[in-house]
Design a protein around this motif. Structure first.
Motif, PDB file in Angstrom:
ATOM      1  N   ILE A  94       8.592   3.150  -2.069  1.00 28.24           N
ATOM      2  CA  ILE A  94       8.949   2.054  -2.967  1.00 28.24           C
ATOM      3  C   ILE A  94       8.262   2.274  -4.315  1.00 28.24           C
ATOM      4  N   VAL A  95       9.006   2.044  -5.383  1.00 25.40           N
ATOM      5  CA  VAL A  95       8.474   2.205  -6.733  1.00 25.40           C
ATOM      6  C   VAL A  95       8.660   0.899  -7.489  1.00 25.40           C
ATOM      7  N   ASN A  96       7.610   0.462  -8.147  1.00 20.36           N
ATOM      8  CA  ASN A  96       7.658  -0.768  -8.930  1.00 20.36           C
ATOM      9  C   ASN A  96       7.864  -0.415 -10.399  1.00 20.36           C
ATOM     10  N   THR A  97       9.012  -0.789 -10.959  1.00 19.13           N
ATOM     11  CA  THR A  97       9.293  -0.514 -12.370  1.00 19.13           C
ATOM     12  C   THR A  97       9.091  -1.765 -13.225  1.00 19.13           C
ATOM     13  N   TRP A  98       8.534  -2.826 -12.620  1.00 19.12           N
ATOM     14  CA  TRP A  98       8.213  -4.034 -13.367  1.00 19.12           C
ATOM     15  C   TRP A  98       6.944  -3.802 -14.170  1.00 19.12           C
ATOM     16  N   ASP A  99       6.519  -4.852 -14.877  1.00 20.05           N
ATOM     17  CA  ASP A  99       5.281  -4.746 -15.639  1.00 20.05           C
ATOM     18  C   ASP A  99       4.105  -4.483 -14.708  1.00 20.05           C
ATOM     19  N   ASP A 100       3.106  -3.766 -15.219  1.00 18.28           N
ATOM     20  CA  ASP A 100       1.883  -3.540 -14.453  1.00 18.28           C
ATOM     21  C   ASP A 100       1.154  -4.869 -14.245  1.00 18.28           C
ATOM     22  N   PRO A 101       0.303  -4.968 -13.241  1.00 16.82           N
ATOM     23  CA  PRO A 101      -0.105  -3.873 -12.352  1.00 16.82           C
ATOM     24  C   PRO A 101       0.885  -3.641 -11.207  1.00 16.82           C
ATOM     25  N   GLN A 102       0.891  -2.402 -10.733  1.00 12.69           N
ATOM     26  CA  GLN A 102       1.623  -2.067  -9.517  1.00 12.69           C
ATOM     27  C   GLN A 102       0.725  -2.485  -8.355  1.00 12.69           C
ATOM     28  N   MET A 103       1.185  -3.432  -7.547  1.00 15.01           N
ATOM     29  CA  MET A 103       0.314  -4.037  -6.530  1.00 15.01           C
ATOM     30  C   MET A 103       0.781  -3.696  -5.122  1.00 15.01           C
ATOM     31  N   VAL A 104      -0.190  -3.419  -4.262  1.00 16.56           N
ATOM     32  CA  VAL A 104       0.101  -3.124  -2.860  1.00 16.56           C
ATOM     33  C   VAL A 104      -0.992  -3.705  -1.979  1.00 16.56           C
ATOM     34  N   THR A 105      -0.642  -3.947  -0.718  1.00 15.33           N
ATOM     35  CA  THR A 105      -1.659  -4.142   0.318  1.00 15.33           C
ATOM     36  C   THR A 105      -1.589  -2.922   1.235  1.00 15.33           C
ATOM     37  N   VAL A 106      -2.746  -2.501   1.710  1.00 18.55           N
ATOM     38  CA  VAL A 106      -2.852  -1.267   2.496  1.00 18.55           C
ATOM     39  C   VAL A 106      -3.526  -1.576   3.825  1.00 18.55           C
ATOM     40  N   ARG A 107      -2.956  -1.056   4.891  1.00 18.78           N
ATOM     41  CA  ARG A 107      -3.472  -1.308   6.230  1.00 18.78           C
ATOM     42  C   ARG A 107      -4.869  -0.706   6.403  1.00 18.78           C
ATOM     43  N   GLU A 108      -5.645  -1.371   7.234  1.00 22.27           N
ATOM     44  CA  GLU A 108      -6.990  -0.896   7.552  1.00 22.27           C
ATOM     45  C   GLU A 108      -6.920   0.435   8.304  1.00 22.27           C
ATOM     46  N   GLY A 109      -7.789   1.347   7.942  1.00 21.44           N
ATOM     47  CA  GLY A 109      -7.931   2.589   8.694  1.00 21.44           C
ATOM     48  C   GLY A 109      -6.995   3.709   8.305  1.00 21.44           C
ATOM     49  N   VAL A 110      -5.969   3.453   7.467  1.00 21.79           N
ATOM     50  CA  VAL A 110      -5.007   4.514   7.167  1.00 21.79           C
ATOM     51  C   VAL A 110      -5.506   5.437   6.058  1.00 21.79           C
ATOM     52  N   MET A 111      -6.418   4.958   5.224  1.00 21.79           N
ATOM     53  CA  MET A 111      -6.989   5.801   4.172  1.00 21.79           C
ATOM     54  C   MET A 111      -8.352   6.318   4.621  1.00 21.79           C
ATOM     55  N   LYS A 112      -8.613   7.564   4.330  1.00 21.79           N
ATOM     56  CA  LYS A 112      -9.856   8.182   4.759  1.00 21.79           C
ATOM     57  C   LYS A 112     -11.008   7.712   3.878  1.00 21.79           C
ATOM     58  N   MET A 113     -12.107   7.328   4.514  1.00 19.93           N
ATOM     59  CA  MET A 113     -13.309   6.921   3.783  1.00 19.93           C
ATOM     60  C   MET A 113     -14.212   8.137   3.602  1.00 19.93           C
TER      61      MET A 113
END
Length: 336
Positions: free
Chosen positions: A156-175
């Motif tokens: 999904i791509v947001n072409t509206w005004d910034d900011p481009q906002m997302v929520t991200v699931r816990e644990g899917v990004m490496k710490m």
């Protein structure tokens, strides 16, 4: 181009793991864009968290402290964040897909009249060509998430005004590991809150710790609908006890009422990365695999040789778990 912002979720002054995961991912996105990684830290008496945020990669921390921000209620948090967004105009704003994040992010998006993509499992920077409107966009945030019940992966791509906002699931990004030598800039902010934002008062809070910690588990034994019944789940518990493991489950087993939701692994449960994951009677739907595919070693037990889980597993055991699991327990105890 604005900077990459991360909303820092904290409880009693302890930063949520998902926020540190997003700081690490935000640093990666910011490096790609050539901008800064910045954090929004809201609460009361939470200044001690700032050094931790620097160590994980924040260039700037906006520290918003006010006694009216504790405990968390969504209205004052949303007001403070919207005011900061309007003033500083970030390019990207990341929230954890937690109870707080899912309540807060839509309010910020609505106030800003911006787009919001929920429950992302990956984020990338890339160019986007809008063929319908014959427009090209450089360095947009590719917001990747499962769609149609997890049967496809949508970008999904947001072409509206910034900011481009997302929520991200816990644990899917490496710490990543913190670097205590990192330093950053602190910006203290006094929120402009009125009686409108503070109309909701918390009279009492009742907290209960989870009985299972799947995210931190090194070994997980998980059962699916193929276990057959709630009584049969005792086998899963016995194998987990023998291995010193935590017990996980698929959504089908949870929906059947055989085990509590806290044990659920997958898109609508917990994302895990143990050293060993043993999947017992789990077919291997996309939704479940998304939550455990990063495990270092995966053993799957299933009576169906064509079960999709076998395409993900490192070791496949075709057989009845009622026979296989007792043999595994016996073999392990013999070598212990």
């Amino acid at each position: 181009m604005g900077n990459v912002w991360i909303f820092i979720e904290q409880e009693a002054g302890k930063i949520a793991d998902v926020s540190l995961e997003l700081v690490c991912k935000g640093r990666e996105l910011a490096a790609k864009l050539g901008v800064k990684t910045e954090a929004l830290l809201l609460g009361d008496k939470v200044g001690h968290c700032v050094e931790t945020l620097y160590s994980y990669g924040c260039d700037t921390v906006y520290l918003v402290e006010d006694e009216r921000l504790e405990p968390f209620t969504v209205l004052p948090y949303a007001r403070a964040i919207v005011d900061l967004v309007k003033e500083h105009k970030p390019n990207i704003l990341l929230f954890g897909a937690t109870l707080k994040g899912r309540e807060l992010a839509p309010r910020v998006a609505s106030e800003k009249l911006g787009g919001l993509t929920a429950d992302c499992t990956d984020l990338k920077i890339d160019d986007f060509e809008d063929k319908k409107n014959n427009k090209s966009y450089k360095n947009k945030l590719m917001q990747i998430r499962p769609a149609f019940g997890g049967n496809i992966i949508a970008t999904i791509v947001n072409t509206w005004d910034d900011p481009q906002m997302v929520t991200v699931r816990e644990g899917v990004m490496k710490m990543d590991a913190p670097d205590p030598t990192r330093k950053g800039k602190l910006v203290k902010v006094k929120p402009a809150l009125s009686d409108v934002e503070t109309v909701v008062k918390v009279l009492e809070r009742v907290r209960a710790d989870k009985e299972v910690d799947l995210k931190g588990a090194q070994i997980i034994v998980a059962g699916g609908y193929g276990v057959g019944s709630k009584e049969n789940f005792s086998l899963i518990y016995k194998l987990a006890e023998a291995l010193g493991a935590e017990v996980g489950a698929s959504r089908a087993a949870v929906d059947a009422g055989w085990i509590d939701h806290d044990h659920q692994v997958g898109q609508t449960g917990v994302t895990v990365r143990p050293r060993l994951y043993i999947a017992c009677g789990i077919s291997g739907s996309i939704q479940h695999v998304a939550g455990m595919k990063e495990s270092k070693k995966i053993i799957a037990i299933n009576t169906d040789p064509g079960a999709p889980i076998f395409s993900t597993a490192h070791y496949a055991i075709v057989g009845d778990l009622n026979t296989v699991i007792p043999q595994m327990i016996k073999a392990f105890k013999a070598k212990a």
